[in-house]
Design a protein around this motif. Sequence first.
Motif, mmCIF file in Angstrom:
data_model
loop_
_atom_site.group_PDB
_atom_site.id
_atom_site.type_symbol
_atom_site.label_atom_id
_atom_site.label_comp_id
_atom_site.label_asym_id
_atom_site.label_seq_id
_atom_site.Cartn_x
_atom_site.Cartn_y
_atom_site.Cartn_z
ATOM 1 N N ASP A 1 6.324 -3.048 -6.094
ATOM 2 C CA ASP A 1 6.030 -2.002 -5.112
ATOM 3 C C ASP A 1 6.301 -0.589 -5.611
ATOM 4 O OD1 ASP A 1 8.904 -3.150 -4.737
ATOM 5 O OD2 ASP A 1 9.001 -1.098 -3.966
ATOM 6 N N SER B 1 5.492 1.604 -8.295
ATOM 7 C CA SER B 1 4.495 2.610 -8.653
ATOM 8 C C SER B 1 3.643 2.995 -7.449
ATOM 9 C CB SER B 1 3.611 2.092 -9.792
ATOM 10 O OG SER B 1 2.683 3.070 -10.199
ATOM 11 N N ARG B 2 3.139 2.007 -6.735
ATOM 12 C CA ARG B 2 2.287 2.297 -5.575
ATOM 13 C C ARG B 2 3.044 3.085 -4.514
ATOM 14 N NH1 ARG B 2 0.908 -3.156 -6.436
ATOM 15 N NH2 ARG B 2 2.228 -3.781 -4.682
ATOM 16 N N TYR C 1 3.550 6.744 -5.691
ATOM 17 C CA TYR C 1 2.319 7.541 -5.629
ATOM 18 C C TYR C 1 2.024 7.965 -4.195
ATOM 19 C CZ TYR C 1 0.630 7.346 -10.445
ATOM 20 O OH TYR C 1 0.472 7.542 -11.809
ATOM 21 N N THR C 2 2.234 7.053 -3.250
ATOM 22 C CA THR C 2 1.990 7.382 -1.841
ATOM 23 C C THR C 2 3.001 8.414 -1.342
ATOM 24 O OG1 THR C 2 1.101 5.168 -1.445
ATOM 25 C CG2 THR C 2 1.777 6.439 0.483
ATOM 26 N N ASP D 1 4.553 3.480 -15.195
ATOM 27 C CA ASP D 1 3.674 4.310 -14.356
ATOM 28 C C ASP D 1 4.411 4.804 -13.117
ATOM 29 O OD1 ASP D 1 1.405 5.674 -13.578
ATOM 30 O OD2 ASP D 1 0.439 3.921 -12.669
ATOM 31 N N GLU E 1 7.001 1.109 -0.791
ATOM 32 C CA GLU E 1 5.811 1.265 0.048
ATOM 33 C C GLU E 1 6.198 1.382 1.511
ATOM 34 O OE1 GLU E 1 2.261 -1.102 -2.145
ATOM 35 O OE2 GLU E 1 4.053 -2.283 -1.758
#
Length: 245
Positions: free
Chosen positions: A116, A118-119, A122-123, A149, A239
Amino acid sequence: MSSPSETLRGVEAFVFDVFGSTVDWYGNMTRTLAEYAEGTEEDWDAFANEWRKGYFAQARSVAQSGHGNTNMDIVHREVLESMLKTPRWRHLASAWDETKRHELVLAWHRSDGWPDASRGLYTLKKKKIVVTLSNGNMRFLVDVAKHADLPWDAVLSVDLFGTCKPNPKVYQGALHYLELPPEKCAMVAAHLWDLEAAAKHGMKTVYVPRPESHDGEEGLVVKSKAEGGQVDVVVESFEALAELV
């Protein structure tokens, strides 16, 4: 009692621990050690844990005394050399020359992020400032970010502070560089000791449970203050955190 979203209202910067919280150092190192010694039967779980605990002991010593090396690469190498002189691991010393030992130290730089991480970052980055606050040295953290990342807005390393977490200088230094009052910053970690140290300086605290804990907090149950616990907010992932703000 305030909801998690209300508790985090007004927070402008989320400050993340890296090892164990953002990346899976344990899975990476046990796999790497097994690959480097293919064909041998060793307890690489025990080796990786002993290596990490040796580093952790040094970091705690530096945090408490204000003296000692804060460079994670140097300390990892020193701990590795010490381990290879012990009765349990000295049989590996002859198989691991200078080149291999150097490569093993650098393998820590290739830790993968949790699924969870990197995602979620980014968010969250679209809405808030996201930075590290880690005991890793600067190059170490940059390499990990590129490998996994991790889109940090800034990398805050103990290289900037001359000591290690949980020394107060680290958390005070983060607030100084972010130019924010503590109530507008939230420390995010999978380690209660890190969050408790940040809270002493007025920062909000967000706990993220991870599958493996190898820093002496195994079996610890962490709850939000709303549930009578120790931290401001508990989330299941980065996330989920991003959805709250």
